[in-house]
Design an enzyme around this catalytic site. Structure first.
Site, PDB file in Angstrom:
ATOM      1  N   GLY A 107       1.041  -1.166   0.099  1.00 13.37           N
ATOM      2  CA  GLY A 107      -0.589  -0.193  -0.146  1.00 13.37           C
ATOM      3  C   GLY A 107       0.941   1.351   0.210  1.00 13.37           C
ATOM      4  O   GLY A 107       1.677   0.902  -0.061  1.00 13.37           O
ATOM      5  N   VAL A 109       1.407   3.610   3.028  1.00 13.12           N
ATOM      6  CA  VAL A 109       2.616   4.041   3.492  1.00 13.12           C
ATOM      7  C   VAL A 109       3.703   2.647   3.704  1.00 13.12           C
ATOM      8  O   VAL A 109       4.448   2.669   3.439  1.00 13.12           O
ATOM      9  CB  VAL A 109       2.045   4.361   5.235  1.00 13.12           C
ATOM     10  CG1 VAL A 109       2.650   4.382   6.041  1.00 13.12           C
ATOM     11  CG2 VAL A 109       0.562   5.621   5.064  1.00 13.12           C
ATOM     12  N   LEU A 168       0.512  -2.545   9.232  1.00  8.12           N
ATOM     13  CA  LEU A 168      -0.407  -2.332   8.292  1.00  8.12           C
ATOM     14  C   LEU A 168      -1.713  -2.747   7.782  1.00  8.12           C
ATOM     15  O   LEU A 168      -2.478  -1.104   7.502  1.00  8.12           O
ATOM     16  CB  LEU A 168       0.691  -0.824   7.390  1.00  8.12           C
ATOM     17  CG  LEU A 168       1.522   0.049   8.227  1.00  8.12           C
ATOM     18  CD1 LEU A 168       2.540  -0.269   8.974  1.00  8.12           C
ATOM     19  CD2 LEU A 168       2.256   1.135   7.316  1.00  8.12           C
ATOM     20  N   THR A 187     -10.595  -7.186   8.887  1.00  8.02           N
ATOM     21  CA  THR A 187      -9.328  -6.826   8.876  1.00  8.02           C
ATOM     22  C   THR A 187      -8.852  -6.418  10.104  1.00  8.02           C
ATOM     23  O   THR A 187      -7.997  -6.939  10.841  1.00  8.02           O
ATOM     24  CB  THR A 187      -9.537  -6.311   7.890  1.00  8.02           C
ATOM     25  OG1 THR A 187      -9.582  -6.612   6.811  1.00  8.02           O
ATOM     26  CG2 THR A 187      -7.789  -5.534   7.510  1.00  8.02           C
ATOM     27  N   ASN A 194      -5.083 -11.864  14.829  1.00 10.74           N
ATOM     28  CA  ASN A 194      -4.037 -13.398  13.943  1.00 10.74           C
ATOM     29  C   ASN A 194      -2.215 -12.427  13.930  1.00 10.74           C
ATOM     30  O   ASN A 194      -1.561 -13.263  14.157  1.00 10.74           O
ATOM     31  CB  ASN A 194      -4.179 -13.386  12.429  1.00 10.74           C
ATOM     32  CG  ASN A 194      -5.350 -14.302  12.230  1.00 10.74           C
ATOM     33  OD1 ASN A 194      -5.473 -14.872  12.961  1.00 10.74           O
ATOM     34  ND2 ASN A 194      -5.965 -13.909  11.591  1.00 10.74           N
ATOM     35  N   ALA A 209      -0.777   0.012  13.272  1.00 12.05           N
ATOM     36  CA  ALA A 209      -0.840   1.284  12.450  1.00 12.05           C
ATOM     37  C   ALA A 209      -2.355   1.732  13.126  1.00 12.05           C
ATOM     38  O   ALA A 209      -3.430   1.315  12.079  1.00 12.05           O
ATOM     39  CB  ALA A 209      -0.485   1.558  11.188  1.00 12.05           C
ATOM     40  N   TYR A 240     -14.291   1.476  10.475  1.00 13.56           N
ATOM     41  CA  TYR A 240     -12.782   2.040  10.155  1.00 13.56           C
ATOM     42  C   TYR A 240     -12.251   2.040  12.493  1.00 13.56           C
ATOM     43  O   TYR A 240     -11.158   1.862  12.890  1.00 13.56           O
ATOM     44  CB  TYR A 240     -12.530   2.728   9.181  1.00 13.56           C
ATOM     45  CG  TYR A 240     -11.051   3.129   9.240  1.00 13.56           C
ATOM     46  CD1 TYR A 240     -10.176   2.594   9.098  1.00 13.56           C
ATOM     47  CD2 TYR A 240     -10.424   4.176   9.548  1.00 13.56           C
ATOM     48  CE1 TYR A 240      -9.103   2.824   9.118  1.00 13.56           C
ATOM     49  CE2 TYR A 240      -9.379   5.197   9.274  1.00 13.56           C
ATOM     50  CZ  TYR A 240      -8.384   4.033   9.309  1.00 13.56           C
ATOM     51  OH  TYR A 240      -7.299   4.649   9.093  1.00 13.56           O
ATOM     52  N   THR A 270      -1.623  11.648   5.670  1.00  8.09           N
ATOM     53  CA  THR A 270      -0.604  11.516   4.984  1.00  8.09           C
ATOM     54  C   THR A 270      -0.975  11.974   3.472  1.00  8.09           C
ATOM     55  O   THR A 270      -1.473  11.745   3.200  1.00  8.09           O
ATOM     56  CB  THR A 270       0.632  10.532   5.427  1.00  8.09           C
ATOM     57  OG1 THR A 270       0.101  10.344   7.581  1.00  8.09           O
ATOM     58  CG2 THR A 270       1.765   9.514   5.260  1.00  8.09           C
TER      59      THR A 270
HETATM   60  N1  LIG Z   1      -2.315   7.178   5.282  1.00  4.41           N
HETATM   61  C1  LIG Z   1      -3.003   7.964   5.730  1.00  4.41           C
HETATM   62  O1  LIG Z   1      -3.132   9.388   6.079  1.00  4.41           O
HETATM   63  C2  LIG Z   1      -3.028   7.114   6.967  1.00  4.41           C
HETATM   64  C3  LIG Z   1      -3.744   7.730   8.565  1.00  4.41           C
HETATM   65  C4  LIG Z   1      -4.230   7.183   9.683  1.00  4.41           C
HETATM   66  C5  LIG Z   1      -4.198   5.407   9.816  1.00  4.41           C
HETATM   67  N2  LIG Z   1      -3.424   5.188   8.448  1.00  4.41           N
HETATM   68  C6  LIG Z   1      -3.056   3.602   9.004  1.00  4.41           C
HETATM   69  O2  LIG Z   1      -2.046   3.375   8.315  1.00  4.41           O
HETATM   70  C7  LIG Z   1      -1.223   2.236   7.277  1.00  4.41           C
HETATM   71  C8  LIG Z   1      -1.582   2.486   6.192  1.00  4.41           C
HETATM   72  O3  LIG Z   1      -2.460   2.609   5.409  1.00  4.41           O
HETATM   73  P1  LIG Z   1      -2.564   3.432   3.776  1.00  4.41           P
HETATM   74  O4  LIG Z   1      -2.026   4.776   3.326  1.00  4.41           O
HETATM   75  O5  LIG Z   1      -1.010   3.065   3.351  1.00  4.41           O
HETATM   76  O6  LIG Z   1      -3.631   2.557   2.843  1.00  4.41           O
HETATM   77  P2  LIG Z   1      -3.488   1.299   1.815  1.00  4.41           P
HETATM   78  O7  LIG Z   1      -4.791   2.039   1.233  1.00  4.41           O
HETATM   79  O8  LIG Z   1      -2.419   2.231   1.052  1.00  4.41           O
HETATM   80  O9  LIG Z   1      -2.768   0.513   2.410  1.00  4.41           O
HETATM   81  C9  LIG Z   1      -3.353  -0.561   2.970  1.00  4.41           C
HETATM   82  C10 LIG Z   1      -3.208  -1.963   2.513  1.00  4.41           C
HETATM   83  O10 LIG Z   1      -3.352  -2.797   3.706  1.00  4.41           O
HETATM   84  C11 LIG Z   1      -4.079  -4.084   2.289  1.00  4.41           C
HETATM   85  N3  LIG Z   1      -4.889  -5.050   2.475  1.00  4.41           N
HETATM   86  C12 LIG Z   1      -6.315  -4.503   3.343  1.00  4.41           C
HETATM   87  N4  LIG Z   1      -6.764  -5.782   4.110  1.00  4.41           N
HETATM   88  C13 LIG Z   1      -5.800  -6.447   4.140  1.00  4.41           C
HETATM   89  C14 LIG Z   1      -6.065  -7.875   4.354  1.00  4.41           C
HETATM   90  N5  LIG Z   1      -7.384  -8.211   4.796  1.00  4.41           N
HETATM   91  N6  LIG Z   1      -4.799  -8.549   4.541  1.00  4.41           N
HETATM   92  C15 LIG Z   1      -3.769  -8.286   3.330  1.00  4.41           C
HETATM   93  N7  LIG Z   1      -3.361  -6.916   3.120  1.00  4.41           N
HETATM   94  C16 LIG Z   1      -4.971  -5.935   3.344  1.00  4.41           C
HETATM   95  C17 LIG Z   1      -4.241  -3.097   1.127  1.00  4.41           C
HETATM   96  O11 LIG Z   1      -4.178  -3.870  -0.084  1.00  4.41           O
HETATM   97  C18 LIG Z   1      -3.391  -1.619   1.167  1.00  4.41           C
HETATM   98  O12 LIG Z   1      -2.119  -2.528   0.149  1.00  4.41           O
HETATM   99  C19 LIG Z   1      -3.785   1.921   7.720  1.00  4.41           C
HETATM  100  O13 LIG Z   1      -3.548   0.969   8.522  1.00  4.41           O
HETATM  101  C20 LIG Z   1      -4.176   3.095   7.925  1.00  4.41           C
HETATM  102  O14 LIG Z   1      -5.365   3.146   8.644  1.00  4.41           O
HETATM  103  C21 LIG Z   1      -3.558   5.568   6.925  1.00  4.41           C
END
Ligand SMILES: NC(=O)c1ccc[n+]([C@@H]2O[C@H](COP(=O)([O-])OP(=O)(O)OC[C@H]3O[C@@H](n4cnc5c(N)ncnc54)[C@H](O)[C@@H]3O)[C@@H](O)[C@H]2O)c1
Length: 344
Positions: A107, A109, A168, A187, A194, A209, A240, A270
């Site tokens: 993903g 981050v 994450l 999830t 898990n 995260a 969420y 972010t």
């Molecule tokens: N980007 C932000 O601004 C932000 C803000 C707050 C929290 N977060 C947290 O940071 C983490 C990463 O966020 P991001 O922006 O990179 O999001 P993103 O959607 O780009 O990445 C999330 C990744 O998790 C994978 N995923 C989702 N469900 C899954 C599952 N059941 N099994 C395996 N893989 C799974 C997705 O395919 C993806 O690659 C998340 O947990 C999110 O809640 C992000």
């Protein structure tokens, strides 16, 4: 009585015998002819069969050659996509090199965190179900000896030997996590159980995260980590917000009961390369409209404030938190807020 060989019967008898012999020969010839013909026919048929077989083999060879050509072309194309040289990495000896699992590593981050950890010289295993992540986010590491990509949904248990887990995996933007709210909850709850269970079994340190959304619609600004939040448990975002709150609760339950070393990062907004264009949030909306030469849309009066951190700063924060001995939740974001219409 003495007979000579030359003295064999009368001349009529000899003529009769010669006639008889001639007739026998004639009959023999007529009798043998079909046999000879049959033999010649079967010989021709065999030759035809042989020729047919040869033709079939030749056409098979031609079609195989065509297939080989096609495979060579697609192999060349694949080689073109996978770089032969990888980004430079540091060398770490086996004592300092860690095996690190990054869930959601394909993903936005996660893929930047993977870049950082790989460049530091660690072994990195990415687990992702590619719901919102993309292989191309990590394709520059595919084939590297320190890198492994596993297509797996963390709602199902995973058995793997690792030293650290950055957990994450979860959709992060509202259109993604509201698409299938039940899956989002699974999830963040079953998936987190898990990962915590895995951390307990292999004695790995785990960073969860979490999000600033655990504060919900906050009544105080800015929010410190001691603020308990103001969350609607049945609203459209609850899958969420509440999912992440349960993930935090689970982390501290495992820490207390099972002595798992947990770190909890509450991540704020972010931005950066590889963020989702259909993220639905202000940064990607503004960039998309600018790229399409459209007017930029501001909702409301534009005086609402937001803070944005660059993704590499977040990655630095995540790694620093994992390496620290601090186990309570930590806000990771930009403390400086901007009006949405501030720079327009
Ligand atoms: N980007 C932000 O601004 C932000 C803000 C707050 C929290 N977060 C947290 O940071 C983490 C990463 O966020 P991001 O922006 O990179 O999001 P993103 O959607 O780009 O990445 C999330 C990744 O998790 C994978 N995923 C989702 N469900 C899954 C599952 N059941 N099994 C395996 N893989 C799974 C997705 O395919 C993806 O690659 C998340 O947990 C999110 O809640 C992000």
């Amino acid at each position: 009585m003495r007979y000579s060989v030359y003295n064999f019967g009368t001349s009529q008898q000899r003529a009769a015998i010669i006639c008889l012999l001639f007739l026998c020969l004639l009959a023999g010839y007529h009798l043998l002819q079909p046999l000879l013909k049959y033999e010649i026919n079967s010989k021709t048929k065999n030759e035809e069969k042989l020729l047919k077989n040869q033709r079939e083999v030749l056409s098979e060879i031609t079609s195989l050659k065509k297939k080989i050509n096609e495979l060579e072309i697609s192999l060349e194309q694949a080689e073109f996509r996978v770089p032969k040289t990888f980004p430079n990495i540091k060398f770490l000896n086996y004592k300092d090199r860690k095996r690190i699992l990054v869930t959601g590593g394909a993903g936005f981050v996660g893929s930047h965190l993977v870049d950082y950890l790989m460049k530091e010289g660690h072994e990195v295993i990415v687990v992702d179900n590619f719901f919102t992540g993309r292989k191309r986010n990590v394709e520059h590491w595919i084939g590297h000896g320190n890198f492994e990509l596993i297509h797996h949904d963390i709602v199902n248990p995973l058995t793997i030997e690792v030293d650290e887990i950055y957990h994450l995996a979860s959709p992060a933007s509202p259109p993604h996590y509201m698409l299938n709210p039940v899956k989002t909850i699974k999830t963040n709850t079953v998936g987190t159980i898990n990962m915590l269970g895995l951390a307990r079994r292999v004695n790995a340190k785990i960073l969860i995260a979490s999000t600033s959304e655990v504060y919900g619609d906050p009544e105080i600004h800015p929010q410190s980590e001691s603020y308990w939040g103001h969350v609607n448990p049945i609203g459209p975002r609850a899958c969420y917000d509440e999912g992440k709150r349960v993930a935090e609760t689970l982390s501290y339950a495992y820490a207390k009961q099972e002595k798992v070393q947990v770190r909890v990062a509450r991540i704020f907004n972010t931005y950066g390369p590889r963020m989702h264009m259909n993220d639905g949030r202000v940064v990607s909306n503004f960039i998309l409209q600018a790229l399409q030469n459209e007017s930029i849309t501001i909702y409301g009066h534009g005086k609402q404030t937001r803070s944005f951190q660059y993704v590499s700063d977040l990655v630095d924060g995540l790694v620093a938190l994992m390496n620290s001995s601090y186990s309570l939740p930590v806000n990771l974001g930009n403390p400086i807020e901007h009006n949405i219409d501030g720079n327009l």
